[in-house]
Design an enzyme around this catalytic site. Structure first.
Site, PDB file in Angstrom:
ATOM      1  N   GLY A   1       0.872  -1.433  -0.058  1.00  0.00           N
ATOM      2  CA  GLY A   1       0.049   0.085  -0.013  1.00  0.00           C
ATOM      3  C   GLY A   1       0.762   1.330  -0.041  1.00  0.00           C
ATOM      4  O   GLY A   1       0.292   2.366   0.215  1.00  0.00           O
TER       5      GLY A   1
ATOM      6  N   ASN B   1       1.496   2.954  -2.743  1.00  0.00           N
ATOM      7  CA  ASN B   1       0.849   4.002  -3.492  1.00  0.00           C
ATOM      8  C   ASN B   1      -0.390   4.494  -2.788  1.00  0.00           C
ATOM      9  O   ASN B   1      -0.689   5.620  -2.821  1.00  0.00           O
ATOM     10  CB  ASN B   1       0.340   3.361  -4.806  1.00  0.00           C
TER      11      ASN B   1
ATOM     12  N   LEU C   1      -4.880  -7.199  -7.012  1.00  0.00           N
ATOM     13  CA  LEU C   1      -4.260  -8.245  -7.694  1.00  0.00           C
ATOM     14  C   LEU C   1      -5.525  -8.995  -8.273  1.00  0.00           C
ATOM     15  O   LEU C   1      -5.567 -10.224  -9.089  1.00  0.00           O
ATOM     16  CB  LEU C   1      -3.483  -9.272  -7.125  1.00  0.00           C
TER      17      LEU C   1
ATOM     18  N   ILE D   1     -11.612  -6.991 -11.918  1.00  0.00           N
ATOM     19  CA  ILE D   1     -12.834  -6.078 -11.551  1.00  0.00           C
ATOM     20  C   ILE D   1     -13.783  -6.755 -12.306  1.00  0.00           C
ATOM     21  O   ILE D   1     -13.547  -6.839 -13.547  1.00  0.00           O
ATOM     22  CB  ILE D   1     -12.267  -4.660 -11.780  1.00  0.00           C
TER      23      ILE D   1
ATOM     24  N   ASN E   1      -5.618   2.315 -12.793  1.00  0.00           N
ATOM     25  CA  ASN E   1      -4.777   1.453 -12.420  1.00  0.00           C
ATOM     26  C   ASN E   1      -3.240   1.858 -12.579  1.00  0.00           C
ATOM     27  O   ASN E   1      -3.184   2.561 -13.384  1.00  0.00           O
ATOM     28  CB  ASN E   1      -4.863   0.195 -12.888  1.00  0.00           C
TER      29      ASN E   1
ATOM     30  N   HIS F   1       0.475   0.812 -12.978  1.00  0.00           N
ATOM     31  CA  HIS F   1       1.161  -0.355 -13.281  1.00  0.00           C
ATOM     32  C   HIS F   1       2.730  -0.162 -13.517  1.00  0.00           C
ATOM     33  O   HIS F   1       3.199   0.943 -14.334  1.00  0.00           O
ATOM     34  CB  HIS F   1       0.699  -1.031 -14.723  1.00  0.00           C
TER      35      HIS F   1
ATOM     36  N   ASP G   1      -4.484  -4.572 -18.037  1.00  0.00           N
ATOM     37  CA  ASP G   1      -3.382  -3.738 -18.528  1.00  0.00           C
ATOM     38  C   ASP G   1      -3.524  -3.208 -19.981  1.00  0.00           C
ATOM     39  O   ASP G   1      -2.460  -2.816 -20.468  1.00  0.00           O
ATOM     40  CB  ASP G   1      -1.934  -4.132 -18.186  1.00  0.00           C
TER      41      ASP G   1
HETATM   42  C1  GRF Z   1       3.020  -1.061  -7.759  1.00  0.00           C
HETATM   43  O1  GRF Z   1       4.252  -1.371  -8.147  1.00  0.00           O
HETATM   44  C2  GRF Z   1       1.938  -1.030  -8.690  1.00  0.00           C
HETATM   45  O2  GRF Z   1       2.446  -0.386  -9.885  1.00  0.00           O
HETATM   46  C3  GRF Z   1       1.584  -2.362  -8.862  1.00  0.00           C
HETATM   47  O3  GRF Z   1       1.535  -3.083  -7.753  1.00  0.00           O
HETATM   48  C4  GRF Z   1       2.601  -2.486  -7.069  1.00  0.00           C
HETATM   49  C5  GRF Z   1       2.020  -1.750  -5.442  1.00  0.00           C
HETATM   50  O4  GRF Z   1       2.955  -1.602  -4.586  1.00  0.00           O
HETATM   51  N1  GRF Z   1       0.282  -2.380  -9.551  1.00  0.00           N
HETATM   52  P1  GRF Z   1       2.397  -0.736  -3.228  1.00  0.00           P
HETATM   53  O5  GRF Z   1       1.343  -1.861  -2.638  1.00  0.00           O
HETATM   54  O6  GRF Z   1       1.548   0.433  -3.604  1.00  0.00           O
HETATM   55  O7  GRF Z   1       3.542  -0.653  -2.344  1.00  0.00           O
END
Ligand code: GRF
Length: 192
Positions: A12, A14, A87, A90, A104, A106, A147
């Site tokens: 988490g 992000n 993961l 949806i 999203n 990526h 994606d």
């Molecule tokens: C990130 O690299 C994002 O791009 C991918 O999953 C990872 C999540 O990392 N979809 P975090 O849980 O936000 O640290």
């Protein structure tokens, strides 16, 4: 006040970048809730620390995705849904209900290294195996295909000599933390 709902399965970081941007006023919105499929995910702890409501998707209840999840989203009524390391796929019903309102992030320059099986370190390992000297991250709309939705923003990150999947992942991730809040702000507070 605009509302955000975040979906996250992992640490988490992000999600934390979004929380920070809301708390420091960069994004003018409320985080109405977090959806996670893992109750032990770091993202869940971050939500609790910031008094953000959490709903866990129970692995043993396949009905949750089609019944409870849409109901919960109705209650939270998000202007934007952000998948930040989520993961699971949806369901179409939710995609239809929130057209161009689900994004999203990526960790590659899509369309390279995207799609089923490209997650976590596998993405960065594939970049290194291919000998690319540039990687990066992408924020895109979510559609029925992993994606493949329209790209909103991409940032390039150099691959450096001696990079391992871990060092490259860390460099890309810190760029993700910069671009995700900016994209969210542009989408939900376009006037500012
Ligand atoms: C990130 O690299 C994002 O791009 C991918 O999953 C990872 C999540 O990392 N979809 P975090 O849980 O936000 O640290």
């Amino acid at each position: 006040m605009k509302k955000l709902v975040v979906f996250a399965s992992g640490s988490g970081s992000n999600f934390q970048a979004i929380i920070d941007a809301v708390e420091n006023g960069t994004i003018s919105a409320e985080i109405a809730g977090l959806i996670s499929n893992k109750k032990e995910a770091g993202a869940v702890g971050r939500a609790q620390k910031h008094q953000i409501p959490v709903r866990i998707i129970p692995a043993e209840d396949p009905g949750f995705f089609v019944k409870e999840l849409p109901r919960q989203l109705d209650i939270w009524s998000p202007d934007l849904i952000v998948l930040a390391g989520f993961l699971k796929k949806i369901p179409d019903k939710i995609l239809k209900k929130y057209p161009r309102r689900i994004i999203n992030i990526h960790p590659s320059l899509l369309p390279k290294y995207g799609g089923k099986g490209f997650y976590g370190q596998r993405v960065h390992q594939a970049v290194l195996d291919a000998g690319d000297d540039i990687s990066g991250c992408t924020v895109h709309y979510v559609n029925e295909e992993y994606d493949r939705g329209d790209i909103i923003r991409q940032e390039r990150v150099d691959v450096l000599p001696g990079d391992t999947p871990e060092t490259l992942a860390a460099r890309v991730l810190s760029r993700e933390h910069q671009i995700l809040p900016v994209v969210i702000k542009d989408l939900i507070n376009p006037e500012n």
